[in-house]
Design an enzyme around this catalytic site. Structure first.
Site, PDB file in Angstrom:
ATOM      1  N   TYR A 174       0.830  -1.287   0.104  1.00 48.39           N
ATOM      2  CA  TYR A 174      -0.036   0.155  -0.009  1.00 48.39           C
ATOM      3  C   TYR A 174       0.591   1.324  -0.108  1.00 48.39           C
ATOM      4  O   TYR A 174       0.433   2.449   0.597  1.00 48.39           O
ATOM      5  CB  TYR A 174      -1.023   0.088   1.087  1.00 48.39           C
ATOM      6  CG  TYR A 174      -1.652  -1.044   1.233  1.00 48.39           C
ATOM      7  CD1 TYR A 174      -2.571  -1.443   0.059  1.00 48.39           C
ATOM      8  CD2 TYR A 174      -1.830  -1.958   2.336  1.00 48.39           C
ATOM      9  CE1 TYR A 174      -3.363  -2.948   0.351  1.00 48.39           C
ATOM     10  CE2 TYR A 174      -2.810  -3.184   2.474  1.00 48.39           C
ATOM     11  CZ  TYR A 174      -3.487  -3.440   1.375  1.00 48.39           C
ATOM     12  OH  TYR A 174      -4.406  -4.670   1.449  1.00 48.39           O
ATOM     13  N   ARG A 175       2.100   1.082  -0.445  1.00 45.67           N
ATOM     14  CA  ARG A 175       3.040   2.394  -0.608  1.00 45.67           C
ATOM     15  C   ARG A 175       3.379   2.668   0.587  1.00 45.67           C
ATOM     16  O   ARG A 175       3.710   4.041   0.978  1.00 45.67           O
ATOM     17  CB  ARG A 175       2.583   3.521  -1.567  1.00 45.67           C
ATOM     18  CG  ARG A 175       1.982   2.946  -2.946  1.00 45.67           C
ATOM     19  CD  ARG A 175       1.814   4.041  -4.013  1.00 45.67           C
ATOM     20  NE  ARG A 175       2.875   5.044  -3.913  1.00 45.67           N
ATOM     21  CZ  ARG A 175       4.125   4.753  -4.727  1.00 45.67           C
ATOM     22  NH1 ARG A 175       3.997   3.668  -5.503  1.00 45.67           N
ATOM     23  NH2 ARG A 175       5.044   5.693  -4.755  1.00 45.67           N
ATOM     24  N   MET A 176       3.237   2.017   1.907  1.00 50.33           N
ATOM     25  CA  MET A 176       3.859   2.366   3.107  1.00 50.33           C
ATOM     26  C   MET A 176       5.127   2.037   3.407  1.00 50.33           C
ATOM     27  O   MET A 176       5.657   1.206   4.287  1.00 50.33           O
ATOM     28  CB  MET A 176       2.971   1.782   4.355  1.00 50.33           C
ATOM     29  CG  MET A 176       1.445   1.869   4.261  1.00 50.33           C
ATOM     30  SD  MET A 176       1.111   3.653   4.936  1.00 50.33           S
ATOM     31  CE  MET A 176       1.723   3.533   6.822  1.00 50.33           C
TER      32      MET A 176
END
Length: 198
Positions: A174-176
C-alpha cells in the site's frame, strides 16, 4: 522494514548488497550516476559500482568523458542503486574525487582483455564519424597487444563518491514504504539517522 541497528550506513549497504548479489537477476552493481555542469545543468547515466568500502563508492570511466568533465567543473554527484526483487533502493550524495593511480591500475588489470582494449579504442563522448572506425581501432589494438600486458591508459581511471548522505528505501504494501536517511557533515563526523515519511 529497514533494520536500524547499523550505526554506519556502509555496513547496512553491505548487508543489502550481499543479498542483491545473491538474488537479483540483473547486474546488482548497475547504478544511475547524476552529475552537473558548473552552471547546474544535470546529466544522468548508468555506470557500474566496482568497489565500496569505508571511503565510499567507486566507479571507473574515461577521464575525457562528459561525466568526468562535469565532475572536474562541479565535483559533487548523486547515485542510485535499485534492486527490484529485494524492493530496495539506495541513494547517495556527496563530493567525488579521483581514486589513486595504483587503484586504477589494479582494477584495470582485473578487467577482461576485450574491455582493456575497448578503453584504449574509445574516445568516450567524442563524436564518432563511423562505427567502422571504432572497430578498426579495436582490431589494431588487438594486434598491437597480442601476447602482451595492456597498460592502463592515463586517460582512464576511477572516481570515488564520498557519501555525505545515504538513504535506504524499502518497498512495502500500500505504498507504506520505509525510508531511513543517514547524514554527516564531514567524512570523520558521526552519522545522524532520520526515518522519513514515504
Amino acid at each position: 522494514m529497514i533494520p536500524d541497528h547499523f550505526t554506519d550506513p556502509l555496513q547496512l549497504f553491505d548487508h543489502y548488497f550481499a543479498r542483491a548479489k545473491a538474488t537479483e537477476t540483473q547486474d546488482p552493481t548497475a547504478m544511475s550516476l547524476a552529475t552537473a555542469s558548473a552552471t547546474g545543468r544535470p546529466a544522468v547515466r548508468m555506470v557500474l559500482l566496482k568497489e565500496v568500502d569505508a571511503r565510499g563508492l567507486v566507479f571507473f570511466t574515461n577521464y575525457t568523458s562528459r561525466k568526468a568533465a562535469q565532475l572536474a567543473e562541479n565535483p559533487y554527484a548523486a547515485l542510485c542503486l535499485h534492486w527490484p526483487l529485494l524492493q530496495v533502493q539506495v541513494r547517495s550524495e556527496g563530493p567525488v574525487e579521483r581514486v589513486s593511480a595504483a587503484e586504477s591500475d589494479t582494477y584495470f588489470q582485473s578487467r577482461p582483455l576485450g574491455s582493456q582494449l575497448a578503453a584504449w579504442a574509445s574516445s568516450q563522448s567524442a563524436p564518432l564519424a563511423s562505427r567502422d572506425l571504432l572497430l578498426a581501432r579495436y582490431r589494431e589494438l588487438e594486434q598491437q597487444y597480442a601476447g602482451k600486458t595492456v597498460p592502463r591508459p592515463e586517460f582512464w581511471g576511477g572516481f570515488r563518491l564520498i557519501p555525505e548522505r545515504l538513504e535506504f528505501w524499502a518497498g512495502e504494501l500500500y505504498r507504506m514504504h520505509d525510508r531511513l536517511l543517514y547524514e554527516r557533515d564531514a567524512d570523520s563526523a558521526p552519522w545522524r539517522t532520520t526515518r522519513l515519511y514515504p
